[in-house]
Design an enzyme around this catalytic site. Structure first.
Site, PDB file in Angstrom:
ATOM      1  N   HIS A 244      27.869  31.540  29.609  1.00 22.84           N
ATOM      2  CA  HIS A 244      28.858  32.275  30.869  1.00 22.84           C
ATOM      3  C   HIS A 244      29.856  32.789  29.254  1.00 22.84           C
ATOM      4  O   HIS A 244      30.136  31.900  28.814  1.00 22.84           O
ATOM      5  CB  HIS A 244      29.289  31.667  31.686  1.00 22.84           C
ATOM      6  CG  HIS A 244      30.908  32.688  32.873  1.00 22.84           C
ATOM      7  ND1 HIS A 244      30.492  33.759  32.626  1.00 22.84           N
ATOM      8  CD2 HIS A 244      31.967  32.722  33.031  1.00 22.84           C
ATOM      9  CE1 HIS A 244      31.086  34.276  33.133  1.00 22.84           C
ATOM     10  NE2 HIS A 244      32.380  34.177  33.795  1.00 22.84           N
TER      11      HIS A 244
ATOM     12  N   ASP B 117      37.420  31.471  29.227  1.00 25.72           N
ATOM     13  CA  ASP B 117      38.047  30.832  29.555  1.00 25.72           C
ATOM     14  C   ASP B 117      36.910  29.363  29.343  1.00 25.72           C
ATOM     15  O   ASP B 117      36.867  28.109  28.989  1.00 25.72           O
ATOM     16  CB  ASP B 117      38.791  29.912  30.833  1.00 25.72           C
ATOM     17  CG  ASP B 117      37.425  30.441  31.963  1.00 25.72           C
ATOM     18  OD1 ASP B 117      36.452  32.037  31.734  1.00 25.72           O
ATOM     19  OD2 ASP B 117      36.880  30.519  33.447  1.00 25.72           O
TER      20      ASP B 117
ATOM     21  N   HIS C  75      34.594  24.222  36.101  1.00 23.91           N
ATOM     22  CA  HIS C  75      36.233  23.609  36.392  1.00 23.91           C
ATOM     23  C   HIS C  75      36.156  22.578  37.118  1.00 23.91           C
ATOM     24  O   HIS C  75      35.334  22.203  38.201  1.00 23.91           O
ATOM     25  CB  HIS C  75      36.385  25.310  37.337  1.00 23.91           C
ATOM     26  CG  HIS C  75      37.070  26.080  36.166  1.00 23.91           C
ATOM     27  ND1 HIS C  75      37.777  26.376  35.158  1.00 23.91           N
ATOM     28  CD2 HIS C  75      36.068  27.375  35.934  1.00 23.91           C
ATOM     29  CE1 HIS C  75      37.618  27.311  34.411  1.00 23.91           C
ATOM     30  NE2 HIS C  75      36.339  28.466  35.188  1.00 23.91           N
TER      31      HIS C  75
ATOM     32  N   TYR D 274      38.049  28.803  45.731  1.00 25.27           N
ATOM     33  CA  TYR D 274      37.150  29.111  44.793  1.00 25.27           C
ATOM     34  C   TYR D 274      36.534  29.517  45.402  1.00 25.27           C
ATOM     35  O   TYR D 274      35.988  31.243  44.859  1.00 25.27           O
ATOM     36  CB  TYR D 274      37.016  27.959  44.115  1.00 25.27           C
ATOM     37  CG  TYR D 274      35.799  28.012  42.051  1.00 25.27           C
ATOM     38  CD1 TYR D 274      36.982  28.026  41.429  1.00 25.27           C
ATOM     39  CD2 TYR D 274      34.743  28.372  42.723  1.00 25.27           C
ATOM     40  CE1 TYR D 274      36.008  27.700  40.793  1.00 25.27           C
ATOM     41  CE2 TYR D 274      34.540  28.630  41.724  1.00 25.27           C
ATOM     42  CZ  TYR D 274      35.024  28.166  40.164  1.00 25.27           C
ATOM     43  OH  TYR D 274      33.998  28.560  39.323  1.00 25.27           O
TER      44      TYR D 274
ATOM     45  N   GLU E  12      32.828  34.775  29.772  1.00 24.84           N
ATOM     46  CA  GLU E  12      34.069  34.672  30.078  1.00 24.84           C
ATOM     47  C   GLU E  12      35.026  33.565  28.956  1.00 24.84           C
ATOM     48  O   GLU E  12      34.741  32.392  29.002  1.00 24.84           O
ATOM     49  CB  GLU E  12      34.470  34.483  31.559  1.00 24.84           C
ATOM     50  CG  GLU E  12      35.997  34.605  32.217  1.00 24.84           C
ATOM     51  CD  GLU E  12      35.924  34.999  33.450  1.00 24.84           C
ATOM     52  OE1 GLU E  12      35.339  34.412  34.319  1.00 24.84           O
ATOM     53  OE2 GLU E  12      37.622  35.282  34.060  1.00 24.84           O
TER      54      GLU E  12
ATOM     55  N   ASP F  93      30.765  28.407  36.618  1.00 23.34           N
ATOM     56  CA  ASP F  93      31.643  28.459  37.227  1.00 23.34           C
ATOM     57  C   ASP F  93      31.097  28.452  38.767  1.00 23.34           C
ATOM     58  O   ASP F  93      32.385  27.679  39.719  1.00 23.34           O
ATOM     59  CB  ASP F  93      32.228  29.948  37.184  1.00 23.34           C
ATOM     60  CG  ASP F  93      32.936  30.129  36.566  1.00 23.34           C
ATOM     61  OD1 ASP F  93      34.056  28.883  36.025  1.00 23.34           O
ATOM     62  OD2 ASP F  93      32.777  31.330  35.937  1.00 23.34           O
TER      63      ASP F  93
ATOM     64  N   HIS G  18      42.805  33.926  37.070  1.00 16.91           N
ATOM     65  CA  HIS G  18      42.273  35.377  36.812  1.00 16.91           C
ATOM     66  C   HIS G  18      43.182  36.869  36.849  1.00 16.91           C
ATOM     67  O   HIS G  18      43.577  37.647  37.928  1.00 16.91           O
ATOM     68  CB  HIS G  18      40.967  35.849  37.920  1.00 16.91           C
ATOM     69  CG  HIS G  18      39.959  35.559  38.005  1.00 16.91           C
ATOM     70  ND1 HIS G  18      39.515  35.065  38.225  1.00 16.91           N
ATOM     71  CD2 HIS G  18      39.660  34.982  36.340  1.00 16.91           C
ATOM     72  CE1 HIS G  18      37.969  35.081  38.001  1.00 16.91           C
ATOM     73  NE2 HIS G  18      37.575  34.515  36.769  1.00 16.91           N
TER      74      HIS G  18
ATOM     75  N   HIS H 201      29.272  34.532  38.660  1.00 16.26           N
ATOM     76  CA  HIS H 201      29.673  35.289  39.172  1.00 16.26           C
ATOM     77  C   HIS H 201      30.023  35.853  38.153  1.00 16.26           C
ATOM     78  O   HIS H 201      30.251  37.710  38.614  1.00 16.26           O
ATOM     79  CB  HIS H 201      31.606  35.222  39.690  1.00 16.26           C
ATOM     80  CG  HIS H 201      31.781  34.733  38.813  1.00 16.26           C
ATOM     81  ND1 HIS H 201      33.345  35.471  38.809  1.00 16.26           N
ATOM     82  CD2 HIS H 201      31.900  34.200  36.878  1.00 16.26           C
ATOM     83  CE1 HIS H 201      33.951  35.191  37.207  1.00 16.26           C
ATOM     84  NE2 HIS H 201      33.526  34.061  36.929  1.00 16.26           N
TER      85      HIS H 201
HETATM   86 FE1  FEO Z   1      33.978  33.785  34.915  1.00 11.31          FE
HETATM   87 FE2  FEO Z   1      35.311  30.203  34.757  1.00 11.31          FE
HETATM   88  O1  FEO Z   1      34.869  32.226  34.825  1.00 11.31           O
END
Ligand code: FEO
Length: 394
Positions: A80, A84, A226, A193, A82, A165, A24, A146
């Site tokens: 998601h 990544d 992750h 995390y 994002e 996530d 981030h 999130h």
């Molecule tokens: Fe919200 Fe691992 O990206």
């Protein structure tokens, strides 16, 4: 590159990022690196659940090729937006141009604004299912866990939850499962995390876990996007999330400070001794030599926070700034605090510290204690007493 089947006909095809030390932007340190987990489900239709950060697209494609020709992918589940996790969708679509993407309404909007592609997208919501042959993929919206678009995918046949996530940790490893890695590192990274990403969303975390429980999902495995996959005891991470979300804590105190010439540091040391004298654990962090996101991970389980700063330019030492910003954003629940610091001709630091604590919703249980220039022996003794009194308030 041997293929890795995590459940019957379900393969991990993600990538390991051994080198990243920040996430981030630079707001979150990842001492152990991370992984971008992507899962391939073989059935009458071939489904890819999430992709990886685009610089790792080659690794993901190599892993897919160990299992199947990527052009045979029929469906891409985008849990998601994002980058990544969505960053390599374009790479997949170059090889499998007819693949259809499934995700929430917000996901569709987000992907369009990120990649500007004219992609075949099917909006789904909680309760919708995608039949891929001998199994169905069940979708569970998880807004703000999130991001607004976030979604979980559940495969009943494999008793497998892929919550993106949620329930993740930033750990790079050649191992994939919770029973293969150091348990202390695993839980410490899961805690960090949660603190740095999910803490302000705790009310929603509680509701989502209750919803999962009420749905009666059988969970043999939780495979986040992750880090490490939970298979030894998948309920353990759900229980930990519930505890963190409810603000449960240990009777311990973090003392975090910065000092210009050492006076505030001597006050901090004496406060720690006072806390210790009550049999309570105290951890001392001189912030310029400490990791802020590690501290936030510690705070997730510590009841007390004592902030100190010497005064400069009528305010706090600048190194305190990012921590105060994070506290305002993360809004730690059920925490108590006080402040201290030395000053020369004006004592503005503690006012700034208190303002941040109030904005964060942290209860200030004792008035600030300030010392002009260097603390005299009786002022050091007062710091000791402050530590004792604070420990009693836990
Ligand atoms: Fe919200 Fe691992 O990206």
């Amino acid at each position: 590159m041997p293929k890795l089947e995590i459940a019957k006909d379900v393969y991990w095809v993600g990538a390991v990022d051994w080198n990243t030390r920040f996430f981030h932007g630079h707001s979150y340190t990842t001492h152990h690196g991370t992984t971008y987990n992507s899962y391939l489900i073989l059935d009458e239709k071939v489904t890819l659940v999430d992709t990886v950060y685009q610089p790792f697209a080659g690794e993901m494609l190599d892993r897919i090729r160990e299992v199947i020709d990527p052009s045979k992918i029929d469906y891409i589940i985008a849990n998601h937006v994002e980058t990544d996790h969505s960053g390599s969708i374009g790479d997949i679509l170059k090889l499998a141009p007819k693949a259809k993407i499934y995700g929430t309404t917000r996901c569709k909007q987000g992907l369009q604004k990120h990649y500007f592609g004219n992609w075949d997208f099917q909006v789904v919501k909680t309760g919708d299912e995608l039949n891929v042959g001998s199994r169905s993929l069940k979708f569970i919206e998880a807004p703000m866990l999130h991001w607004p678009d976030s979604m979980f995918t559940y495969v009943e046949k494999n008793e497998l939850l892929m919550p993106n996530d949620a329930f993740g940790q930033h750990i790079a490893s050649s191992f994939r499962y919770d029973d293969e890695v150091d348990q202390c590192v695993l839980m410490e990274e899961a805690r960090k995390y949660y603190a740095n990403i999910l803490w302000p969303l705790s009310v929603l975390v509680i509701k989502k876990i209750e919803e999962l429980t009420n749905m009666g999902l059988k969970l043999s495995m939780i495979a986040p996007s992750h880090g490490i996959i939970w298979r030894k005891d998948p309920l353990k991470i759900l229980q930990s999330y519930m505890s963190w979300a409810k603000g449960e804590y240990k009777k311990s105190v973090l003392v975090v400070y910065d000092s210009m010439w050492g006076a505030t540091g001597r006050m901090a040391q004496s406060i720690v001794e006072g806390i210790r004298s009550e049999g309570v654990e105290a951890k001392l962090y001189w912030l310029p030599h400490s990791d802020e996101s590690d501290i936030l991970g510690e705070l997730l389980e510590a009841r007390g926070l004592i902030l100190g700063s010497s005064t400069i330019n009528n305010g706090v030492q600048p190194v305190m700034g990012p921590l105060l910003i994070d506290l305002r954003g993360l809004k730690p629940r059920q925490r108590i605090a006080t402040t201290f610091g030395s000053y020369g001709w004006g004592g503005g630091a503690v006012k700034e510290l208190e303002a941040a604590l109030k904005d964060a919703g942290i209860q200030i249980v004792m008035p600030p204690y300030t010392v002009n220039w260097n603390p005299a022996p009786e002022e050091i003794q007062r710091c000791f007493e402050i530590g004792k009194e604070f420990a009693k308030k836990l």
